[in-house]
Design a protein around this motif. Structure first.
Motif, short mmCIF file in Angstrom:
data_model
loop_
_atom_site.label_atom_id
_atom_site.label_comp_id
_atom_site.label_asym_id
_atom_site.label_seq_id
_atom_site.Cartn_x
_atom_site.Cartn_y
_atom_site.Cartn_z
N GLY A 51 0.60 -1.39 0.03
CA GLY A 51 0.11 0.01 -0.06
C GLY A 51 0.92 1.27 0.03
N GLN A 52 0.19 2.50 -0.22
CA GLN A 52 0.84 3.57 -0.08
C GLN A 52 -0.04 4.46 0.65
N ARG A 53 0.60 5.52 1.31
CA ARG A 53 -0.12 6.55 1.97
C ARG A 53 -0.63 7.53 0.89
N PRO A 54 -1.99 7.89 1.24
CA PRO A 54 -2.65 8.71 0.32
C PRO A 54 -2.08 9.92 0.30
N GLY A 55 -2.11 10.55 -1.13
CA GLY A 55 -1.42 12.06 -1.26
C GLY A 55 0.28 12.23 -1.08
N MET A 56 0.71 10.85 -1.09
CA MET A 56 2.18 10.93 -0.93
C MET A 56 2.71 11.36 -2.49
N LYS A 57 3.32 12.18 -2.56
CA LYS A 57 3.90 12.48 -3.84
C LYS A 57 5.52 12.86 -3.87
N GLU A 58 6.14 12.38 -2.74
CA GLU A 58 7.53 12.87 -2.47
C GLU A 58 8.36 12.27 -3.69
N LYS A 59 9.56 13.07 -3.83
CA LYS A 59 10.34 12.82 -4.99
C LYS A 59 11.41 11.85 -4.43
N LEU A 60 11.70 10.76 -4.68
CA LEU A 60 12.46 9.72 -4.14
C LEU A 60 13.75 9.59 -5.34
N GLU A 61 15.05 9.70 -4.78
CA GLU A 61 16.26 9.37 -5.33
C GLU A 61 16.35 7.82 -5.55
N ILE A 62 15.90 7.50 -6.64
CA ILE A 62 16.12 6.02 -7.04
C ILE A 62 17.25 5.76 -8.14
N ARG A 63 18.17 4.66 -7.79
CA ARG A 63 19.25 4.70 -8.55
C ARG A 63 19.15 3.00 -8.87
N TRP A 64 19.83 2.57 -10.22
CA TRP A 64 19.68 1.41 -10.58
C TRP A 64 21.21 0.82 -10.77
N SER A 65 21.15 -0.49 -10.42
CA SER A 65 22.62 -1.24 -10.43
C SER A 65 22.22 -2.67 -11.11
N SER A 66 23.37 -3.29 -11.25
CA SER A 66 23.14 -4.82 -11.84
C SER A 66 22.66 -5.65 -10.43
N ARG A 67 22.10 -6.71 -10.95
CA ARG A 67 21.36 -7.59 -9.65
C ARG A 67 22.43 -8.22 -8.77
N ILE A 68 22.19 -8.55 -7.73
CA ILE A 68 23.09 -9.21 -6.87
C ILE A 68 22.90 -10.68 -6.60
N GLY A 69 24.01 -11.24 -6.49
CA GLY A 69 23.99 -12.65 -6.45
C GLY A 69 23.66 -13.63 -7.40
N ILE A 70 23.81 -13.15 -8.74
CA ILE A 70 23.53 -13.86 -10.03
C ILE A 70 24.84 -13.93 -10.78
N ARG A 71 24.94 -14.99 -11.59
CA ARG A 71 26.26 -15.15 -12.31
C ARG A 71 25.90 -14.52 -13.92
#
Length: 222
Positions: free
Chosen positions: A156-176
């Motif tokens: 779920g999410q809090r209603p009205g929440m529109k905060e801007k999040l700093e999301i980053r991307w990387s390679s996945r962990i634990g895979i070959r």
DNA sequence: GTGAAGATCGCC
DNA sequence: GCGATCTTCACG
């Protein structure tokens, strides 16, 4: 008056349409949402801070790489359900099934920031790590295939929440294999992320890796 | 039926 | 860096 607390009561459950979209799009938006697990005697809530996408039959790290098997059946089913599997002889992993039925894609929940329900545990990061959070929230294979619109497991999410999040991307962990695909999304700087990016990863980008297979669609099978 | 690997974790 | 521990699946 006591300050307002973030309780499940203040959360609105995500609708089925949230999950019925391409995996990287859902991955990005899952970060910041709250996972709620409830059983007969307890309820846990945690904010999602780290996820990984496993997409389709041409992703060598995805369980669907070898096609439909008894284990991957849920991944091929409708979106908005839990895919829970057992590995290393002792850990369960919680995934969210996304995208259209017939297009196998799942998002691994890797880490949560505790919100409530973890108070009695001594571990300061009781939900940082995919195996750990399942253990501490009593998530096991009995939840494989359950709807995420159920009351025992939902997001779920809090209603009205529109905060801007700093999301980053990387390679996945634990895979070959499949490490070239930057399909791990995490909340930058959050102390509850399970671990730092792999050394040798490209500089943390702010977008998923477009060159690795397309942002919002499956790569054509070769 | 058998063997090998595995989307991990905690301890050495 | 390594072992625990056992399910799943490919292969024969």
């Amino acid at each position: 008056m006591a300050k307002r607390q973030l309780t499940p009561r203040a959360l609105l459950r995500l609708p089925l349409t949230f999950y019925d979209r391409p995996a990287l799009e859902v991955s990005r938006e899952l970060v910041g949402k709250c996972l709620v697990r409830r059983n007969e005697s307890h309820e846990w809530t945690g904010r999602i801070v780290e996820v990984e996408a496993y997409i389709g039959e041409d992703d060598p790290a995805c369980h669907a790489y070898h096609g439909l098997t008894p284990r991957t059946r849920v991944m091929y089913g409708p979106p908005g359900h839990a895919y829970v599997y057992f590995t290393y002889g002792m850990y369960f992993m919680l995934n969210v099934v996304v995208h259209a039925e017939g297009s196998p894609a799942a998002i691994l929940i890797r880490a949560l920031e505790p919100v409530s329900g973890f108070e009695e545990l001594e571990d300061p990061r009781p939900a940082s790590g995919p195996g750990k959070l399942c253990k501490n929230m009593q998530i096991d294979k009995s939840l494989n295939g359950v709807s995420l619109l159920s009351r025992q497991l939902w997001i779920g999410q809090r209603p009205g929440m529109k905060e801007k999040l700093e999301i980053r991307w990387s390679s996945r962990i634990g895979i070959r294999e499949g490490t070239n695909r930057l399909w791990r999304a995490y909340l930058f700087g959050n102390p509850f992320v399970s671990r730092k990016s792999n050394p040798g990863d490209p500089t943390s980008p702010s977008e998923p890796d477009p060159a690795s297979g397309g942002l919002y669609q499956f790569r054509a099978k070769k």
